[in-house]
Write an enzyme that holds these catalytic residues in place. Structure first.
Site, mmCIF file in Angstrom:
data_model
loop_
_atom_site.group_PDB
_atom_site.id
_atom_site.type_symbol
_atom_site.label_atom_id
_atom_site.label_comp_id
_atom_site.label_asym_id
_atom_site.label_seq_id
_atom_site.Cartn_x
_atom_site.Cartn_y
_atom_site.Cartn_z
ATOM 1 C CG MET A 158 -2.215 3.122 5.369
ATOM 2 S SD MET A 158 -2.569 4.896 5.476
ATOM 3 C CE MET A 158 -3.748 5.083 4.130
ATOM 4 C CG ASP A 174 -5.578 -5.809 2.437
ATOM 5 O OD1 ASP A 174 -6.202 -6.835 2.733
ATOM 6 O OD2 ASP A 174 -5.524 -5.336 1.285
ATOM 7 C CB SER A 184 -0.947 -0.029 1.201
ATOM 8 O OG SER A 184 -1.834 1.059 1.169
ATOM 9 C CB THR A 185 1.450 3.966 2.474
ATOM 10 O OG1 THR A 185 0.057 4.064 2.753
ATOM 11 C CG2 THR A 185 2.065 5.359 2.453
ATOM 12 C CG HIS A 212 -4.236 -0.991 -0.653
ATOM 13 N ND1 HIS A 212 -3.972 -0.977 0.699
ATOM 14 C CD2 HIS A 212 -4.737 -2.228 -0.908
ATOM 15 C CE1 HIS A 212 -4.308 -2.146 1.231
ATOM 16 N NE2 HIS A 212 -4.770 -2.922 0.273
#
Length: 359
Positions: free
Chosen positions: A298, A301, A178-179, A205
């Protein structure tokens, strides 16, 4: 105990957008907007004066664009920066370029430069500011390395993967991030060999419109063939497939064939595509080694899906080490399950994948 307040500078050439972003962020008790700026040049001056902890910055601005300001800030005074980008093809490419220049994350404006419906991403904006304040900033060499790698890649021969369908899968590689993910993916995929004896399936994401640009960029940098996943894609060893924004990915097994299907099932833990969804789908595969990789991001998941994967045989799991994560959320949650086989710094993940795939 007094909570630390996150000081934010809001940068946008539109007074309306500056006011919207300021109002949204100011509603959170841990965030204080200490100032606004109308372009990149104004932002650089305000940073020296206001000393913010986090910056939100529009990409497209007159006098000095967000990208130019970002490069200057990351060179002179690195700070966590979240870019606000349009959802056009150029906007997607600029958002990914901003990640290379050192931005922590980006927000896609729902409806263009002046988004009257910015409230649709209000919660996402607040959450990303909170996480950005704790992000590990990468050294501002990322863009230079990207340019160097891109030049080197342009000199390489065409991909070694041929057009035949390889129906023998010793392993599948499942990557969730993600991030900080775009740069992390560049690092890992650029180190994987083009003759990797496994297909690679990626969940990053990202909203619709951005994953295709991400796949195209990764394809330039990696010896693997990289594409945005499409419904019905047959998996080929030495190829990587990026989940399209707003779609889950299913892996289907029919005899000796593996294929992908896209799903609009509800988001899992607020995400579509979801790493949990991919892992749960992969848990159904028989007689195939699963290599699950959870990198910077973050939230949590991937950790629930990891539990389901580990109820099956032939599973090895890699989590990115804390010291190289931009945000140590997803790998931390994965490690908390007690099911992680290897913890590797970002630069060591590709080598570990190859060793497991060949083992």
């Amino acid at each position: 105990m007094v909570q630390d307040i996150i000081k934010v500078l809001v940068v946008d050439d539109s007074a309306f957008m500056r006011k919207l972003v300021q109002d949204f962020l100011s509603e959170h008790e841990k965030i204080a907007v200490v100032g606004t700026a109308r372009n990149g040049q104004d932002a650089i001056a305000k940073i020296r004066l206001l000393k913010p902890d986090v910056i939100t910055m529009d990409v497209e601005m007159p006098i000095m664009s967000g990208l130019e300001a970002l490069k200057h800030i990351m060179k002179e005074n690195p700070l966590p920066i979240i870019m606000l980008s349009s959802t056009t093809k150029q906007g997607a490419e600029n958002a990914l370029l901003a990640m290379d220049y050192g931005a922590v994350d980006f927000i896609a404006k729902p409806s263009g430069t002046i988004s009257l419906d910015l409230h649709l991403v209000k919660d996402e904006l607040i959450e990303k500011v909170l996480h950005a304040s704790k992000a590990l900033l990468k050294k501002p060499r990322a863009a230079e390395l990207f340019i160097k790698n891109e030049v080197q890649t342009s000199k390489k021969s065409l991909k070694k993967v041929d057009s035949r369908i390889d129906r023998h899968y010793p392993a599948v590689v499942l990557i969730g991030t993600s991030t900080g993910g775009p740069r992390a993916l560049q690092t890992v995929l650029s180190r994987l060999p083009g003759n990797l004896n496994a297909p690679v399936i990626i969940v990053q994401h990202m909203p619709p419109g951005f994953t295709k640009s991400l796949a195209q960029r990764l394809d330039q940098l990696s010896p693997l063939k990289v594409k945005e996943a499409e419904d019905g894609d047959r998996l080929v060893n030495g190829c990587a497939y990026v989940a399209p924004g707003d779609y889950h990915l299913n892996i289907n097994q029919q005899g000796t064939n593996l294929s992908l299907s896209l799903s609009k099932e509800p988001p899992l833990s607020g995400h579509r595509p979801s790493v949990d969804f991919l892992f749960q789908s992969a848990a159904k595969l028989k007689e195939i080694k699963k290599i699950a990789v959870i990198m910077t991001g973050m939230g949590a998941d991937g950790s629930k899906g990891l539990v389901q994967l580990n109820h099956k045989e032939h599973i090895e799991t890699i989590a990115e080490a804390q010291e190289t994560c931009v945000v140590y959320g997803m790998p931390k949650a994965a490690q908390a399950t007690g099911l992680v086989t290897y913890v590797e710094p970002l630069e060591g993940i590709a080598n570990r994948i190859v060793k497991i795939a060949e083992g």
